[in-house]
Design a protein around this motif. Structure first.
Motif, PDB file in Angstrom:
ATOM      1  N   LYS A  32     -41.430  12.305  41.014  1.00  9.32           N
ATOM      2  CA  LYS A  32     -40.068  12.446  41.527  1.00  9.32           C
ATOM      3  C   LYS A  32     -39.129  12.070  40.389  1.00  9.32           C
ATOM      4  CE  LYS A  32     -36.711  11.124  44.852  1.00  9.32           C
ATOM      5  NZ  LYS A  32     -36.409  10.815  46.192  1.00  9.32           N
ATOM      6  N   MET A  33     -38.406  13.061  39.907  1.00 12.74           N
ATOM      7  CA  MET A  33     -37.524  12.842  38.763  1.00 12.74           C
ATOM      8  C   MET A  33     -36.141  13.414  39.007  1.00 12.74           C
ATOM      9  SD  MET A  33     -40.219  13.548  35.653  1.00 12.74           S
ATOM     10  CE  MET A  33     -39.850  15.255  35.680  1.00 12.74           C
ATOM     11  N   THR A  44     -30.086   9.759  35.765  1.00 15.19           N
ATOM     12  CA  THR A  44     -31.022  10.842  35.479  1.00 15.19           C
ATOM     13  C   THR A  44     -32.328  10.221  35.014  1.00 15.19           C
ATOM     14  OG1 THR A  44     -29.214  12.300  34.829  1.00 15.19           O
ATOM     15  CG2 THR A  44     -31.435  12.917  34.107  1.00 15.19           C
ATOM     16  N   PRO A  45     -33.385  10.318  35.831  1.00 15.57           N
ATOM     17  CA  PRO A  45     -34.676   9.746  35.435  1.00 15.57           C
ATOM     18  C   PRO A  45     -35.206  10.374  34.148  1.00 15.57           C
ATOM     19  CG  PRO A  45     -34.635  10.141  37.771  1.00 15.57           C
ATOM     20  CD  PRO A  45     -33.401  10.798  37.207  1.00 15.57           C
ATOM     21  N   MET A  46     -35.950   9.578  33.396  1.00 14.86           N
ATOM     22  CA  MET A  46     -36.505  10.053  32.134  1.00 14.86           C
ATOM     23  C   MET A  46     -37.662  11.013  32.381  1.00 14.86           C
ATOM     24  SD  MET A  46     -38.430   6.572  30.801  1.00 14.86           S
ATOM     25  CE  MET A  46     -37.085   5.497  31.243  1.00 14.86           C
ATOM     26  N   SER A  47     -38.009  11.776  31.379  1.00 16.13           N
ATOM     27  CA  SER A  47     -39.124  12.711  31.481  1.00 16.13           C
ATOM     28  C   SER A  47     -40.439  11.940  31.533  1.00 16.13           C
ATOM     29  CB  SER A  47     -39.144  13.641  30.261  1.00 16.13           C
ATOM     30  OG  SER A  47     -39.489  12.903  29.098  1.00 16.13           O
ATOM     31  N   ALA A  51     -41.427   8.500  29.559  1.00 15.16           N
ATOM     32  CA  ALA A  51     -41.899   7.348  30.333  1.00 15.16           C
ATOM     33  C   ALA A  51     -43.234   6.831  29.830  1.00 15.16           C
ATOM     34  CB  ALA A  51     -42.000   7.716  31.812  1.00 15.16           C
ATOM     35  N   LEU A  52     -44.093   7.721  29.358  1.00 16.51           N
ATOM     36  CA  LEU A  52     -45.414   7.306  28.879  1.00 16.51           C
ATOM     37  C   LEU A  52     -45.323   6.403  27.642  1.00 16.51           C
ATOM     38  CD1 LEU A  52     -47.413  10.591  29.448  1.00 16.51           C
ATOM     39  CD2 LEU A  52     -47.586   8.454  30.754  1.00 16.51           C
ATOM     40  N   ARG A  86     -34.520   2.097  37.925  1.00 17.90           N
ATOM     41  CA  ARG A  86     -33.496   3.136  38.036  1.00 17.90           C
ATOM     42  C   ARG A  86     -33.917   4.485  37.477  1.00 17.90           C
ATOM     43  NH1 ARG A  86     -30.678  -1.456  36.759  1.00 17.90           N
ATOM     44  NH2 ARG A  86     -30.823  -0.986  34.552  1.00 17.90           N
ATOM     45  N   THR A  87     -34.677   4.508  36.372  1.00 17.67           N
ATOM     46  CA  THR A  87     -34.878   5.798  35.691  1.00 17.67           C
ATOM     47  C   THR A  87     -36.317   6.186  35.370  1.00 17.67           C
ATOM     48  OG1 THR A  87     -34.468   4.747  33.555  1.00 17.67           O
ATOM     49  CG2 THR A  87     -32.568   5.782  34.654  1.00 17.67           C
ATOM     50  N   LEU A  88     -37.296   5.373  35.724  1.00 19.70           N
ATOM     51  CA  LEU A  88     -38.682   5.800  35.513  1.00 19.70           C
ATOM     52  C   LEU A  88     -39.032   6.875  36.542  1.00 19.70           C
ATOM     53  CD1 LEU A  88     -40.544   2.424  34.871  1.00 19.70           C
ATOM     54  CD2 LEU A  88     -40.194   4.297  33.237  1.00 19.70           C
ATOM     55  N   PRO A  89     -39.886   7.855  36.164  1.00 22.26           N
ATOM     56  CA  PRO A  89     -40.337   8.826  37.158  1.00 22.26           C
ATOM     57  C   PRO A  89     -41.144   8.084  38.226  1.00 22.26           C
ATOM     58  CG  PRO A  89     -41.026   9.477  34.943  1.00 22.26           C
ATOM     59  CD  PRO A  89     -40.464   8.100  34.845  1.00 22.26           C
ATOM     60  N   LEU A  90     -41.037   8.542  39.459  1.00 19.95           N
ATOM     61  CA  LEU A  90     -41.788   7.923  40.556  1.00 19.95           C
ATOM     62  C   LEU A  90     -42.915   8.849  40.983  1.00 19.95           C
ATOM     63  CD1 LEU A  90     -38.829   6.634  42.754  1.00 19.95           C
ATOM     64  CD2 LEU A  90     -40.106   5.389  41.005  1.00 19.95           C
TER      65      LEU A  90
END
Length: 157
Positions: A32-33, A44-47, A51-52, A86-90
């Motif tokens: 979820k991004m 805006t969540p990061m890609s 994130a990796l 706030r911005t990590l992909p879920l």
């Protein structure tokens, strides 16, 4: 099945899915991004790729969701190891290390927040207990992403 019934069934299914999304439980495929806005601030969540490689030091706070649903629809209970970012992909899994005592644990990021300036991550009661700062409420921590996504979409750092 007659065309009218098929159309009616598809319409009802579409309305049901829309209602679920409006209640804050959107379906997600892998990650979820989607961008979102809270109190007039746009996030805006990061890609997944960004994130990796994510590692950051900042302030963790303790919060209790008390059975509420997180941003990806899972119930959050104080006995579980979960966090909000706030911005990590879920969803993703992070290692959180308390920099004052060296304690660390793996945590599932399943929710959005914290929205208080200067805070990096919110953690559940169980995580705050494990890291040794529940009574204090705030602590300086290091957050490192270990993996992003679920099931066949899971990617490790």
């Amino acid at each position: 099945m007659p065309a009218f019934r098929r159309l009616l069934l598809l319409t009802l299914l579409g309305l049901l899915l829309t209602a679920c999304q409006q209640q804050g439980f959107p379906a997600y495929k892998g990650y979820k991004m989607s961008p979102y806005t809270v109190r007039g601030v746009h996030y805006t969540p990061m890609s997944v790729e960004s994130a990796l490689h994510y590692r950051e030091v900042g302030i963790a706070s303790h919060y209790e969701a008390g059975g509420a649903r997180g941003a990806i629809g899972q119930r959050l209970y104080r006995s579980q190891y979960y966090a909000a970012h706030r911005t990590l992909p879920l969803p993703c899994i992070v290692r959180i290390t308390n920099l004052s005592n060296g304690k660390s644990c793996k945590v599932h990021v399943r929710d959005r927040g914290p929205y208080i300036p200067g805070r990096l991550i919110d953690v559940s009661t169980a995580v705050a207990d494990k890291l040794g700062f529940r009574r204090k409420g705030l602590e300086r921590v290091k957050v490192e992403v270990l993996s992003v996504g679920d099931g066949p979409y899971r990617r490790k750092a």
